[in-house]
Design an enzyme around this catalytic site. Structure first.
Site, mmCIF file in Angstrom:
data_model
loop_
_atom_site.group_PDB
_atom_site.id
_atom_site.type_symbol
_atom_site.label_atom_id
_atom_site.label_comp_id
_atom_site.label_asym_id
_atom_site.label_seq_id
_atom_site.Cartn_x
_atom_site.Cartn_y
_atom_site.Cartn_z
ATOM 1 N N THR A 136 10.288 36.624 57.970
ATOM 2 C CA THR A 136 10.021 35.729 59.113
ATOM 3 C C THR A 136 9.138 34.709 58.696
ATOM 4 O O THR A 136 8.165 34.790 57.950
ATOM 5 C CB THR A 136 9.711 36.751 60.324
ATOM 6 O OG1 THR A 136 9.339 35.772 61.185
ATOM 7 C CG2 THR A 136 8.748 37.554 59.964
ATOM 8 N N ASP A 137 9.025 33.601 59.598
ATOM 9 C CA ASP A 137 8.130 32.760 59.461
ATOM 10 C C ASP A 137 6.830 33.065 60.030
ATOM 11 O O ASP A 137 5.922 32.662 59.655
ATOM 12 C CB ASP A 137 8.507 31.438 60.199
ATOM 13 C CG ASP A 137 9.066 31.491 61.817
ATOM 14 O OD1 ASP A 137 8.682 32.458 62.210
ATOM 15 O OD2 ASP A 137 8.997 30.676 62.495
ATOM 16 N N GLU A 138 6.774 34.266 60.910
ATOM 17 C CA GLU A 138 5.547 34.658 61.608
ATOM 18 C C GLU A 138 4.666 35.374 60.498
ATOM 19 O O GLU A 138 3.441 35.387 60.847
ATOM 20 C CB GLU A 138 6.243 35.803 62.435
ATOM 21 C CG GLU A 138 7.125 35.347 63.542
ATOM 22 C CD GLU A 138 7.055 36.236 64.822
ATOM 23 O OE1 GLU A 138 6.148 36.995 65.112
ATOM 24 O OE2 GLU A 138 8.165 36.223 65.484
ATOM 25 N N TYR A 161 3.585 43.227 63.890
ATOM 26 C CA TYR A 161 4.949 43.148 63.451
ATOM 27 C C TYR A 161 4.798 42.274 62.138
ATOM 28 O O TYR A 161 5.368 42.455 61.237
ATOM 29 C CB TYR A 161 5.787 42.443 64.483
ATOM 30 C CG TYR A 161 6.892 41.479 63.984
ATOM 31 C CD1 TYR A 161 8.070 42.307 63.510
ATOM 32 C CD2 TYR A 161 6.939 40.272 64.094
ATOM 33 C CE1 TYR A 161 9.354 41.856 62.727
ATOM 34 C CE2 TYR A 161 8.141 39.723 63.583
ATOM 35 C CZ TYR A 161 9.392 40.282 62.803
ATOM 36 O OH TYR A 161 10.503 39.689 62.212
ATOM 37 N N LYS A 165 5.633 43.092 58.127
ATOM 38 C CA LYS A 165 6.737 41.956 57.168
ATOM 39 C C LYS A 165 6.149 41.396 56.324
ATOM 40 O O LYS A 165 6.815 41.263 55.165
ATOM 41 C CB LYS A 165 7.378 40.949 58.456
ATOM 42 C CG LYS A 165 8.192 41.721 59.326
ATOM 43 C CD LYS A 165 9.411 42.032 58.887
ATOM 44 C CE LYS A 165 10.449 41.222 58.409
ATOM 45 N NZ LYS A 165 11.743 41.846 57.990
HETATM 46 P P1 NAD Z 1 17.234 43.604 65.672
HETATM 47 O O1 NAD Z 1 15.959 44.316 66.041
HETATM 48 O O2 NAD Z 1 18.182 43.256 66.702
HETATM 49 O O3 NAD Z 1 18.049 44.547 64.741
HETATM 50 C C1 NAD Z 1 17.444 45.402 63.794
HETATM 51 C C2 NAD Z 1 18.261 46.531 63.182
HETATM 52 O O4 NAD Z 1 17.745 47.301 62.288
HETATM 53 C C3 NAD Z 1 18.984 47.338 64.359
HETATM 54 O O5 NAD Z 1 20.281 47.551 64.125
HETATM 55 C C4 NAD Z 1 18.143 48.846 63.991
HETATM 56 O O6 NAD Z 1 19.131 49.871 64.420
HETATM 57 C C5 NAD Z 1 17.972 48.693 62.361
HETATM 58 N N1 NAD Z 1 16.816 49.417 62.152
HETATM 59 C C6 NAD Z 1 15.539 49.426 62.369
HETATM 60 N N2 NAD Z 1 14.840 50.247 61.893
HETATM 61 C C7 NAD Z 1 15.655 50.842 60.965
HETATM 62 C C8 NAD Z 1 15.474 51.880 59.853
HETATM 63 N N3 NAD Z 1 14.087 52.311 59.526
HETATM 64 N N4 NAD Z 1 16.342 52.212 59.162
HETATM 65 C C9 NAD Z 1 17.719 51.818 59.319
HETATM 66 N N5 NAD Z 1 17.983 50.689 60.250
HETATM 67 C C10 NAD Z 1 16.881 50.289 61.303
HETATM 68 O O7 NAD Z 1 16.573 42.572 64.711
HETATM 69 P P2 NAD Z 1 17.081 41.089 64.376
HETATM 70 O O8 NAD Z 1 16.509 39.984 65.275
HETATM 71 O O9 NAD Z 1 18.287 41.112 63.949
HETATM 72 O O10 NAD Z 1 16.226 40.841 63.023
HETATM 73 C C11 NAD Z 1 16.773 41.342 61.706
HETATM 74 C C12 NAD Z 1 15.813 40.882 60.583
HETATM 75 O O11 NAD Z 1 15.467 39.463 60.372
HETATM 76 C C13 NAD Z 1 14.488 41.493 60.609
HETATM 77 O O12 NAD Z 1 14.052 42.086 59.557
HETATM 78 C C14 NAD Z 1 13.597 40.424 61.252
HETATM 79 O O13 NAD Z 1 12.152 40.741 60.865
HETATM 80 C C15 NAD Z 1 14.220 39.406 60.494
HETATM 81 N N6 NAD Z 1 14.059 37.951 61.474
HETATM 82 C C16 NAD Z 1 14.337 37.930 62.651
HETATM 83 C C17 NAD Z 1 14.216 36.851 63.246
HETATM 84 C C18 NAD Z 1 14.550 36.500 64.697
HETATM 85 O O14 NAD Z 1 14.579 35.668 65.487
HETATM 86 N N7 NAD Z 1 15.325 37.515 65.334
HETATM 87 C C19 NAD Z 1 13.560 35.593 62.512
HETATM 88 C C20 NAD Z 1 13.441 35.732 61.426
HETATM 89 C C21 NAD Z 1 13.561 36.907 60.537
#
Ligand code: NAD
Length: 362
Positions: A136-138, A161, A165
């Site tokens: 993430t950019d965070e 968080y 990451k």
């Molecule tokens: P989300 O919370 O919607 O989904 C996370 C998924 O991971 C869920 O299906 C959950 O069941 C699964 N999960 C969590 N812990 C787990 C574990 N220990 N073992 C197996 N499965 C597990 O998240 P998202 O928004 O889809 O984000 C996905 C990734 O992208 C993350 O790593 C996040 O840091 C990164 N990200 C998100 C954003 C955003 O805007 N949402 C931006 C940049 C990066």
């Protein structure tokens, strides 16, 4: 020849969009969704893919070494893309432990297994293997002025968080330099699009407005995020996996800086077109004329980063990525999706979440 990829966290918001995206990109691909199904994971997000025969789900935790070993040994993947994480900053303020366990220790377990697995491959397969960490950019912290996050911007995470990451990114970097594990990191800005759990700003505000509930804005509403449609993020990850260089990082972002207040106002405006407040029984019952009248300002999130903005010129130049959604049409399409999928929204929250305020613990 069929290639197998492991997608951890593939039942969540971005992961499920990614599963749909890559199955459409490569008709020979087998996708193994490895997801423990936390409150944010939802198999109906990938129901069509699971029915299609080229996608299977393994319900397990990335921090469980035996389960991870088993999936690597049985599936012999050419790549793993790790989306699995606890992702809501507010929840990380209330309880950081799960964030460290999944986002840091979980990545450590995956890296250790990938290292052992690579050791079992012949040279060609080892060179071709990829471990892509979705970050993430965070991790870069908070920006002032007109600056942008670049791949060499020092990490300065401000929430549990983003710290978890950031730690994972450092581990991946170390495994590349120490063990030559072919890892790649992508750092993306805020995503929007279908299948996002309604604790995040856009679905939360959309659903609250339709039910005539308050629309809470943290602090003064001036915090700025750089929004990217999830489909463009998925395309960037796939490109980085196929063409990116091991050991590199790629920032992904769409140059769509908006303050939270601007985003919430945009949602209210869009809903007035789709489901005018004057015809909404919940709004009538509350005696409120316009969705924007539901906006309230609430106590800010502790450690709330002021501004994020991405310089995505590296992935544009080196890999030829460019976003296909412009924010204005992308947000219109996204809000329509939530309005048309209220049953999905209801089911995914049932018994787990009531859109209460989170993340106020000090
Ligand atoms: P989300 O919370 O919607 O989904 C996370 C998924 O991971 C869920 O299906 C959950 O069941 C699964 N999960 C969590 N812990 C787990 C574990 N220990 N073992 C197996 N499965 C597990 O998240 P998202 O928004 O889809 O984000 C996905 C990734 O992208 C993350 O790593 C996040 O840091 C990164 N990200 C998100 C954003 C955003 O805007 N949402 C931006 C940049 C990066």
């Amino acid at each position: 020849m069929q290639r197998t990829i492991i997608v951890t966290g593939g039942a969540g918001f971005i992961g499920s969009n990614f599963v749909h995206y890559i199955l459409a990109q490569d008709s020979e691909l087998k996708v193994v969704v490895f997801d423990k199904l936390t409150y944010a994971g939802n198999l109906p997000n990938i129901a069509d893919a699971l029915k299609g025969g080229r996608c299977v789900h393994v319900k397990a935790d990335i921090a469980d070494p035996l389960a991870v070993k088993k999936v690597f040994e049985e599936e012999r993947p050419f790549a793993i893309v790790n989306f699995a994480a606890e992702t809501h900053v507010d929840r990380s303020i209330d309880g950081p432990k799960e964030f460290i366990e999944s986002n840091y220790m979980g990545v450590f377990v995956l890296l250790e297994r990938a290292r052992a697995y690579c050791g079992s491959l012949d040279e060609g397969a080892r060179k071709a293997f990829r471990f892509l960490q979705v970050s993430t950019d965070e991790v870069y912290g908070s920006l002032g002025g007109n600056d942008l996050f670049r791949e060499n911007t020092p990490y300065a995470p401000n929430s549990p968080y983003s710290a978890s990451k950031a730690g994972a990114d450092f581990l991946l970097r170390a495994y590349f330099h120490t063990y030559a594990l072919p890892g790649i990191i992508t750092n993306c800005s805020n995503n929007y699009g279908p299948y996002q759990f309604p604790e995040k700003l856009i679905p939360l505000v959309t659903l609250n407005a339709l039910e005539a509930r308050d629309l809470p804005i943290y602090g003064d509403g001036g915090n700025i995020r750089d929004w990217l449609h999830v489909g463009d993020h998925c395309a960037g990850i796939w490109l980085a996996l196929e063409k990116g260089r091991p050991g590199e990082k790629y920032n992904i972002g769409g140059n769509n800086e908006r303050s939270n207040m601007q985003v919430v106002s945009r949602i209210c405006g869009e809903l007035e077109l789709l489901r005018p407040a004057k015809d909404n029984p919940a709004m009538k019952a509350r005696g409120v004329d316009f969705y924007s009248d539901l906006i309230i300002f609430v106590k800010d999130r502790p450690g709330h980063d002021r501004r994020y903005a991405i310089d995505a010129s590296k992935i544009r130049k080196e890999l030829g990525w460019k976003p296909t959604f412009d924010f204005e049409s992308g947000i219109t399409q996204t809000i329509s999706w939530y309005v048309e999928n209220l049953d999905w929204c209801k089911k995914i929250q049932e018994g787990k979440y009531e859109r209460e305020r989170l993340g106020v613990a000090q």
